[in-house]
Scaffold this motif. Structure first.
Motif, PDB file in Angstrom:
ATOM      1  N   ASP A   1       0.868  -1.172   0.000  1.00 26.49           N
ATOM      2  CA  ASP A   1       0.000   0.000   0.000  1.00 26.49           C
ATOM      3  C   ASP A   1       0.912   1.231   0.000  1.00 26.49           C
ATOM      4  O   ASP A   1       1.278   1.750   1.058  1.00 26.49           O
TER       5      ASP A   1
ATOM      6  N   VAL B   1       0.368   4.298  -0.953  1.00 25.94           N
ATOM      7  CA  VAL B   1      -0.256   5.537  -0.503  1.00 25.94           C
ATOM      8  C   VAL B   1      -0.152   5.663   1.012  1.00 25.94           C
ATOM      9  O   VAL B   1       0.210   6.723   1.537  1.00 25.94           O
ATOM     10  N   ASN B   2      -0.437   4.592   1.725  1.00 26.89           N
ATOM     11  CA  ASN B   2      -0.408   4.611   3.186  1.00 26.89           C
ATOM     12  C   ASN B   2       0.903   4.097   3.770  1.00 26.89           C
ATOM     13  O   ASN B   2       1.020   3.972   4.991  1.00 26.89           O
ATOM     14  N   ARG B   3       1.879   3.817   2.892  1.00 25.88           N
ATOM     15  CA  ARG B   3       3.219   3.385   3.324  1.00 25.88           C
ATOM     16  C   ARG B   3       3.135   2.184   4.268  1.00 25.88           C
ATOM     17  O   ARG B   3       3.663   2.194   5.367  1.00 25.88           O
ATOM     18  N   ARG B   4       2.465   1.128   3.791  1.00 30.23           N
ATOM     19  CA  ARG B   4       2.331  -0.115   4.561  1.00 30.23           C
ATOM     20  C   ARG B   4       2.718  -1.278   3.667  1.00 30.23           C
ATOM     21  O   ARG B   4       2.435  -1.276   2.469  1.00 30.23           O
TER      22      ARG B   4
ATOM     23  N   CYS C   1       7.843   3.435   6.290  1.00 35.99           N
ATOM     24  CA  CYS C   1       6.540   2.795   6.463  1.00 35.99           C
ATOM     25  C   CYS C   1       5.909   3.208   7.788  1.00 35.99           C
ATOM     26  O   CYS C   1       6.595   3.420   8.790  1.00 35.99           O
ATOM     27  N   LEU C   2       4.585   3.300   7.775  1.00 35.86           N
ATOM     28  CA  LEU C   2       3.820   3.555   8.997  1.00 35.86           C
ATOM     29  C   LEU C   2       3.689   2.291   9.825  1.00 35.86           C
ATOM     30  O   LEU C   2       3.664   2.347  11.048  1.00 35.86           O
TER      31      LEU C   2
ATOM     32  N   SER D   1       1.280  -6.831  13.614  1.00 35.96           N
ATOM     33  CA  SER D   1       1.948  -5.679  13.022  1.00 35.96           C
ATOM     34  C   SER D   1       2.968  -5.094  13.984  1.00 35.96           C
ATOM     35  O   SER D   1       2.929  -5.330  15.193  1.00 35.96           O
TER      36      SER D   1
ATOM     37  N   THR E   1       4.419  -1.103  14.369  1.00 34.09           N
ATOM     38  CA  THR E   1       4.192   0.259  13.902  1.00 34.09           C
ATOM     39  C   THR E   1       5.485   1.057  13.986  1.00 34.09           C
ATOM     40  O   THR E   1       6.418   0.688  14.704  1.00 34.09           O
TER      41      THR E   1
END
Length: 194
Positions: free
Chosen positions: A88, A90-93, A128-129, A175, A177
């Motif tokens: 992803d 756009v959301n840096r995932r 990345c987030l 995950s 973060t």
């Protein structure tokens, strides 16, 4: 250009580089160490399916939804595969997944270092987030390994996927973060130094 770009990553115990069709013979041999394709709770290619699996992953790479890596041991021999997937941008995932390694290198620093390199690249270079890791709810070895990295359980996706044998997979989603990464980094560096 695909994000994330497949840059080679290297350490003391392992290295990662973009998966290649030339890796097929070594990977077909590696997957036989433990007959990994017979595991009921995951999808791992059989030796005669390796060319098709490499082609599938490289096609997903060309489409921008996966960055597939060959996992190399200290001699530079391919002993498995891993990927950034469910990308992803756009959301840096990203998810670190579709991972398998030969039995002889399981539960060694090779696997820990591969995850460390992928996490470090995701957070420190790709900004990345969050990074996800997923596994079958009943794959207890994989769940312990993911938790051992420092990932937190986000939840269980119930009745998430149909497996090749027709059974239904519940997927445990973990995950790490970006705010958690400095602590996880120190934890993994200590494990790799021991």
């Amino acid at each position: 250009m695909s994000w994330p770009e497949a840059v080679p990553l290297g350490g003391r115990h392992a290295a990662l580089r973009l998966l290649s069709h030339a890796d097929a013979p070594a990977l077909a041999q590696a997957v036989q160490d433990g007959e990994l394709w017979k595991l009921w709770f995951t999808r791992i290619p059989a030796p005669d399916e390796m060319d098709a699996e490499i082609a599938r992953r490289l096609q997903l790479h060309a489409q921008g939804s996966m960055t597939p890596y060959a996992v190399l041991d200290t001699q530079g021999t391919p002993v498995g595969m891993t990927s950034y997937m469910n990308v992803d941008a756009v959301n840096r995932r990203v998810e670190i997944g579709s991972t398998w390694i030969a039995r002889r290198v399981q539960r060694t620093l090779l696997n820990t270092e591969c995850k460390f390199m992928l996490l470090q690249h995701a957070f420190d270079t790709l900004d990345c987030l969050a990074v996800e890791l997923r596994t079958h709810r009943l794959n207890l070895n994989s769940r312990r390994a993911i938790e051992g990295l420092g990932a937190q359980l986000d939840g269980i996706l119930r009745h998430h996927q149909r497996l090749p044998d027709g059974s239904i997979r519940d997927t445990a989603v973990y995950s790490i973060t970006a705010p958690e990464w400095p602590t996880v980094r120190r934890h993994l560096q200590a494990r790799l130094a021991s």
